[in-house]
Design a protein around this motif. Structure first.
Motif, mmCIF file in Angstrom:
data_model
loop_
_atom_site.group_PDB
_atom_site.id
_atom_site.type_symbol
_atom_site.label_atom_id
_atom_site.label_comp_id
_atom_site.label_asym_id
_atom_site.label_seq_id
_atom_site.Cartn_x
_atom_site.Cartn_y
_atom_site.Cartn_z
ATOM 1 N N ARG A 7 83.354 59.045 29.141
ATOM 2 C CA ARG A 7 82.128 59.346 28.398
ATOM 3 C C ARG A 7 80.933 58.623 29.012
ATOM 4 O O ARG A 7 79.842 59.176 29.106
ATOM 5 C CB ARG A 7 82.318 58.926 26.934
ATOM 6 N N SER A 8 81.138 57.407 29.437
ATOM 7 C CA SER A 8 80.045 56.626 30.014
ATOM 8 C C SER A 8 79.564 57.184 31.352
ATOM 9 O O SER A 8 78.455 56.882 31.787
ATOM 10 C CB SER A 8 80.480 55.166 30.185
ATOM 11 N N ASP A 9 80.366 58.045 31.998
ATOM 12 C CA ASP A 9 79.997 58.632 33.289
ATOM 13 C C ASP A 9 79.266 59.966 33.160
ATOM 14 O O ASP A 9 78.761 60.494 34.145
ATOM 15 C CB ASP A 9 81.250 58.830 34.158
ATOM 16 N N VAL A 12 73.391 61.484 30.451
ATOM 17 C CA VAL A 12 72.910 61.445 29.068
ATOM 18 C C VAL A 12 72.355 62.797 28.622
ATOM 19 O O VAL A 12 72.562 63.210 27.482
ATOM 20 C CB VAL A 12 71.840 60.330 28.903
ATOM 21 N N THR A 15 74.860 65.098 26.941
ATOM 22 C CA THR A 15 75.599 64.583 25.783
ATOM 23 C C THR A 15 74.851 64.895 24.493
ATOM 24 O O THR A 15 73.677 65.252 24.511
ATOM 25 C CB THR A 15 75.792 63.051 25.884
ATOM 26 N N ARG A 80 80.829 60.771 17.083
ATOM 27 C CA ARG A 80 81.084 59.765 18.128
ATOM 28 C C ARG A 80 82.562 59.787 18.524
ATOM 29 O O ARG A 80 82.896 59.663 19.696
ATOM 30 C CB ARG A 80 80.679 58.367 17.659
ATOM 31 N N ASP A 84 84.579 61.067 22.331
ATOM 32 C CA ASP A 84 85.614 60.336 23.068
ATOM 33 C C ASP A 84 86.618 59.788 22.064
ATOM 34 O O ASP A 84 86.481 58.679 21.565
ATOM 35 C CB ASP A 84 85.005 59.193 23.889
ATOM 36 N N ASP A 87 88.437 56.234 22.502
ATOM 37 C CA ASP A 87 87.738 54.959 22.349
ATOM 38 C C ASP A 87 88.170 54.290 21.041
ATOM 39 O O ASP A 87 87.921 54.828 19.951
ATOM 40 C CB ASP A 87 86.225 55.206 22.341
#
Length: 183
Positions: A7-9, A12, A15, A80, A84, A87
């Protein structure tokens, strides 16, 4: 085969923007704490719903505001987690909001029970009075239609309080489904 992006990759701009719900997880956290404290906000109405249309309306308005706030907090945690599901923080937040929803539902379970316990024709009479109770007419009529199928007030409150336990199998299923999917 390409590996799945974390998700962090993900850029933005590709998303979901959850800022309309809460601008940050810390603001969501503050709302969850406030909602937990707000569970008792409807208690002053307990035993008073038959006092008049104005009292019933005030209670229903307060209940609706509480449920709207809960819905917003729930949706933030749900989305959220949906972005992902692997997480652990997202899983924990979703579990917390599920538990909170059970607490809120248990704290307001008396409302339906008290309305259904009013003598026949009372709610209908309240609805005929001028004022804002007409905005709750669909809810009240739907509730009155369930009268023959409802359990006692104590039983309904216990079932509402068990929401977290009764929702556990679904939560486990959702976690395993979200963690095992590979695209």
């Amino acid at each position: 085969m390409q590996s799945r992006l974390a998700r962090s990759d993900v850029p933005v701009e590709q998303t979901w923007n959850l800022d309309d719900l809460f601008a940050s997880p810390s603001l969501w956290e503050a709302e969850v704490h406030a909602l937990a404290a707000a569970c008792d906000n409807l208690q002053p109405y307990r035993g008073r719903l038959g006092d008049g249309a104005a009292t019933l309306q005030a209670c229903l308005d307060a209940m609706e505001r509480l449920q709207q706030r809960l819905s917003r907090a729930f949706m933030f945690a749900h989305l959220r987690n949906a972005q992902d599901g692997t997480d652990p923080q997202h899983q924990a937040a979703l579990a917390r909001v599920h538990a909170l929803a059970s607490r809120v539902e248990a704290s307001i379970a008396f409302v339906d029970a008290e309305i259904l316990a009013l003598p026949a024709g009372t709610v209908e009479g309240f609805l005929l009075q001028p004022g804002g109770l007409a905005g709750h007419s669909v809810y009240l009529q739907d509730l009155l239609d369930t009268r023959p199928h409802r359990l006692g007030a104590d039983t309904e409150q216990v079932l509402a309080a068990l929401g977290e336990v009764l929702d556990a199998p679904w939560l486990v299923y959702q976690r395993s489904k979200a963690s095992d999917l590979q695209f």
